[in-house]
Design a protein around this motif. Structure first.
Motif, PDB file in Angstrom:
ATOM      1  N   UNK A  18       1.005  -1.201   0.136  1.00 20.20           N
ATOM      2  CA  UNK A  18      -0.163  -0.024   0.025  1.00 20.20           C
ATOM      3  C   UNK A  18       0.800   1.301   0.183  1.00 20.20           C
ATOM      4  N   UNK A  19       0.125   2.526   0.136  1.00 18.59           N
ATOM      5  CA  UNK A  19       0.851   3.711   0.254  1.00 18.59           C
ATOM      6  C   UNK A  19       0.213   4.525   1.213  1.00 18.59           C
ATOM      7  N   UNK A  20       1.087   5.075   2.223  1.00 22.48           N
ATOM      8  CA  UNK A  20       0.493   5.924   3.298  1.00 22.48           C
ATOM      9  C   UNK A  20       0.629   7.436   2.792  1.00 22.48           C
ATOM     10  N   UNK A  21      -0.324   8.369   3.150  1.00 26.79           N
ATOM     11  CA  UNK A  21      -0.465   9.562   2.749  1.00 26.79           C
ATOM     12  C   UNK A  21      -0.386  10.368   4.235  1.00 26.79           C
ATOM     13  N   UNK A  26       3.266  17.083  13.113  1.00 30.50           N
ATOM     14  CA  UNK A  26       3.400  16.005  14.315  1.00 30.50           C
ATOM     15  C   UNK A  26       1.810  16.024  14.916  1.00 30.50           C
ATOM     16  N   UNK A  27       1.123  15.165  14.967  1.00 32.74           N
ATOM     17  CA  UNK A  27      -0.070  15.234  15.640  1.00 32.74           C
ATOM     18  C   UNK A  27      -0.850  13.953  15.518  1.00 32.74           C
ATOM     19  N   UNK A  55      -6.700  14.479   6.593  1.00 28.88           N
ATOM     20  CA  UNK A  55      -6.551  12.964   7.094  1.00 28.88           C
ATOM     21  C   UNK A  55      -5.355  12.337   6.814  1.00 28.88           C
ATOM     22  N   UNK A  56      -4.702  11.389   7.508  1.00 27.22           N
ATOM     23  CA  UNK A  56      -3.929  10.354   7.220  1.00 27.22           C
ATOM     24  C   UNK A  56      -4.661   9.474   6.299  1.00 27.22           C
ATOM     25  N   UNK A  57      -4.069   9.064   5.402  1.00 31.64           N
ATOM     26  CA  UNK A  57      -4.927   7.935   4.394  1.00 31.64           C
ATOM     27  C   UNK A  57      -3.988   6.800   4.231  1.00 31.64           C
ATOM     28  N   UNK A  58      -4.355   5.560   3.964  1.00 29.64           N
ATOM     29  CA  UNK A  58      -3.698   4.262   3.616  1.00 29.64           C
ATOM     30  C   UNK A  58      -4.390   3.709   2.550  1.00 29.64           C
ATOM     31  N   UNK A  59      -3.959   3.774   1.323  1.00 33.94           N
ATOM     32  CA  UNK A  59      -4.171   3.199   0.062  1.00 33.94           C
ATOM     33  C   UNK A  59      -3.737   1.768   0.073  1.00 33.94           C
ATOM     34  N   UNK A  60      -4.884   0.812   0.291  1.00 28.89           N
ATOM     35  CA  UNK A  60      -4.395  -0.738   0.500  1.00 28.89           C
ATOM     36  C   UNK A  60      -4.811  -1.506  -0.827  1.00 28.89           C
ATOM     37  N   UNK A  61      -3.969  -2.100  -1.389  1.00 29.38           N
ATOM     38  CA  UNK A  61      -4.110  -3.077  -2.496  1.00 29.38           C
ATOM     39  C   UNK A  61      -4.370  -4.440  -1.996  1.00 29.38           C
ATOM     40  N   UNK A  62      -5.262  -5.017  -2.332  1.00 26.02           N
ATOM     41  CA  UNK A  62      -5.442  -6.465  -1.734  1.00 26.02           C
ATOM     42  C   UNK A  62      -5.590  -7.598  -2.872  1.00 26.02           C
ATOM     43  N   UNK A  89      -0.214   0.767  15.540  1.00 25.13           N
ATOM     44  CA  UNK A  89       0.908   0.719  16.044  1.00 25.13           C
ATOM     45  C   UNK A  89       1.921   1.720  15.652  1.00 25.13           C
ATOM     46  N   UNK A  90       1.355   2.621  14.746  1.00 25.95           N
ATOM     47  CA  UNK A  90       2.297   3.619  14.086  1.00 25.95           C
ATOM     48  C   UNK A  90       2.183   4.960  14.841  1.00 25.95           C
ATOM     49  N   UNK A  91       3.297   5.685  14.626  1.00 23.62           N
ATOM     50  CA  UNK A  91       3.095   6.837  15.358  1.00 23.62           C
ATOM     51  C   UNK A  91       2.468   7.772  14.545  1.00 23.62           C
ATOM     52  N   UNK A  92       1.842   8.971  15.157  1.00 26.40           N
ATOM     53  CA  UNK A  92       0.946   9.888  14.616  1.00 26.40           C
ATOM     54  C   UNK A  92      -0.246   9.403  14.205  1.00 26.40           C
ATOM     55  N   UNK A  93      -0.670   8.136  14.328  1.00 25.41           N
ATOM     56  CA  UNK A  93      -2.105   7.589  14.238  1.00 25.41           C
ATOM     57  C   UNK A  93      -2.737   7.389  15.243  1.00 25.41           C
ATOM     58  N   UNK A  94      -3.877   8.297  15.496  1.00 26.54           N
ATOM     59  CA  UNK A  94      -4.773   7.796  16.455  1.00 26.54           C
ATOM     60  C   UNK A  94      -5.751   6.477  16.359  1.00 26.54           C
ATOM     61  N   UNK A  95      -5.316   5.484  17.246  1.00 27.04           N
ATOM     62  CA  UNK A  95      -5.913   4.188  17.060  1.00 27.04           C
ATOM     63  C   UNK A  95      -7.451   4.220  17.254  1.00 27.04           C
ATOM     64  N   UNK A  96      -8.043   5.497  17.797  1.00 30.93           N
ATOM     65  CA  UNK A  96      -9.281   5.257  18.136  1.00 30.93           C
ATOM     66  C   UNK A  96     -10.187   6.316  17.042  1.00 30.93           C
ATOM     67  N   UNK A  97      -9.259   6.460  15.845  1.00 29.77           N
ATOM     68  CA  UNK A  97     -10.196   7.389  14.811  1.00 29.77           C
ATOM     69  C   UNK A  97      -9.688   6.633  13.611  1.00 29.77           C
TER      70      UNK A  97
END
Length: 299
Positions: A18-21, A26-27, A55-62, A89-97
Motif C-alpha cells: 500500500x501507500x500511506x499519505x 506532528x499530531x 486526514x492520514x490515508x492508507x491506500x491498501x491494495x488487496x 501501532x504507528x506513530x501519529x496515528x490515532x488508534x481510536x479514529x
C-alpha cells in the motif's frame, strides 16, 4: 496533486502492499483505509486527494499486484485486519479514529471488514454492495470473494435465468453494450445468508449509489443495507445518498466523465456503467463533499 503538507510513503511491511499519505505536522490525525474496486493493483488517487483535506490515508491494495492474490477470489479479511493492527501501532496515528472508504467491490469489502473488525469507527461506501458476491476471476464464480481465518464467507448463489445468460451471450457476440445489473440482482434474490451484517459496524455509515448504475445494482444493494440497519436498530447514524441519473462511475471529483458511461470489455465489447457525463460529474462533486464532511464529523 497532493498537498505539500502531505508525505507519500510506500508500505511493504508484514505482507502489506500500500501507500500511506501522512500529514507532516506532528499530531494524532484520523486515518482512513482506502480500498479500490475490481480494477486490481494499487490505486492512490482517492487517498492522495483525501489526505489533502487533513486526514492520514492508507491506500491498501488487496489483489493483482506483487505477492498478493492474482485474482479477486478468497481474499482474506485477515489481511485488512493486519493493516488495521499495523496502523494502530504507528506513530501519529490515532488508534481510536480509524475509518475505511471503499469503492464498488472495495465498498463490499469495506462494509464486510467493518462488520467484523470493531476498531473501524466509520465507513463510507461508493456504489457498494451489501451482499457478498462470488469472486472475480477464472475460478471465481463458484467461490466467495472473501475468507476469514481460513473459512469462506457465505456468498450469493441465486440462480440467474437462462434468458439473461443467453442475452449476455448474444450481446457479447454482436459487440453490443451489455450490463451485469440484472445478473447481480438475480444472484442476490433471496440470499439472506450472503447479506453483510452491517448492524455490527461499530460506527456511522455513509452509502453513495447511482440510480442508473448498470455494472451492478448499487442503489438497491444500499437500500438493502439500510433496511437491515433499521431492522436491527443500528445505534449509530447511517445514510444512503443516491444520484438517480448517475451510473457506477462515482468517485473523486473533476475527473473526465465523457467515457464514464461504458468501459472496454475485450473483443470490441463495451460494458455499460450507466449515467450521463453531466450527471456523473455532478455526483462525483457532490458525493465528495459529503464524504469529506462525513469523516470530519465522525472521526
Amino acid at each position: 496533486m497532493t498537498n505539500p503538507e502531505v508525505e507519500r510513503l510506500p508500505i511493504r511491511d508484514e505482507g502489506l502492499v500500500g501507500t500511506m499519505f501522512l500529514q507532516k505536522k506532528s499530531n494524532k490525525y484520523p486515518t482512513i483505509i482506502v480500498l479500490g474496486g475490481s480494477e486490481e493493483g494499487l490505486r492512490e488517487g482517492d487517498s492522495a486527494l483525501l489526505a489533502s483535506h487533513g486526514f492520514n490515508t492508507f491506500s491498501l491494495a488487496y489483489f493483482g499486484i506483487e505477492k498478493l492474490p492474482s485474482e479477486l477470489v478468497h481474499i482474506p479479511i485477515d489481511y485488512v485486519e493486519k493493516a488495521l493492527n499495523w496502523l494502530m501501532n504507528q506513530r501519529d496515528i490515532d488508534p481510536n479514529r480509524i475509518g475505511v472508504m471503499g469503492t464498488s467491490k472495495g465498498g463490499e469489502l469495506a462494509l464486510l471488514s467493518a462488520s467484523m473488525l470493531p476498531s473501524i469507527k466509520a465507513v463510507a461506501g461508493y456504489v457498494p454492495s451489501s451482499v457478498v458476491y462470488p469472486g472475480i476471476g477464472k475460478r471465481g464464480s463458484e467461490l466467495s470473494s472473501w475468507t476469514y481465518q481460513g473459512d469462506e464467507i457465505p456468498f450469493a448463489t441465486g440462480k440467474v435465468s437462462e434468458a439473461e445468460l443467453q442475452q449476455d451471450k448474444r450481446e457479447a457476440k454482436t459487440g453490443l453494450q451489455f450490463t451485469y445489473k440484472n445478473i447481480y440482482l438475480q444472484m442476490a434474490k433471496g440470499q439472506e445468508k450472503a447479506e453483510i451484517p452491517v448492524e455490527k459496524i461499530n460506527g456511522p455509515i455513509l452509502l453513495i449509489s447511482g440510480g442508473d448504475d448498470q455494472l451492478w445494482p448499487s442503489e438497491e444493494l444500499s437500500d438493502r443495507a439500510i433496511r437491515r440497519l433499521k431492522k436491527y436498530g443500528h445505534r449509530f447514524t447511517y445514510e444512503h445518498i443516491t444520484f438517480p441519473l448517475a451510473g457506477h462511475s462515482i468517485g473523486s471529483p473533476n475527473l473526465p466523465t465523457t467515457m464514464s458511461m461504458e468501459a472496454p470489455f475485450g473483443q470490441g465489447v463495451k460494458l455499460l456503467l450507466g449515467g450521463t457525463p453531466k450527471d456523473n460529474a455532478h455526483a462525483q462533486t457532490d458525493a465528495w463533499e459529503k464524504v469529506k464532511r462525513f469523516f470530519k464529523e465522525n472521526l
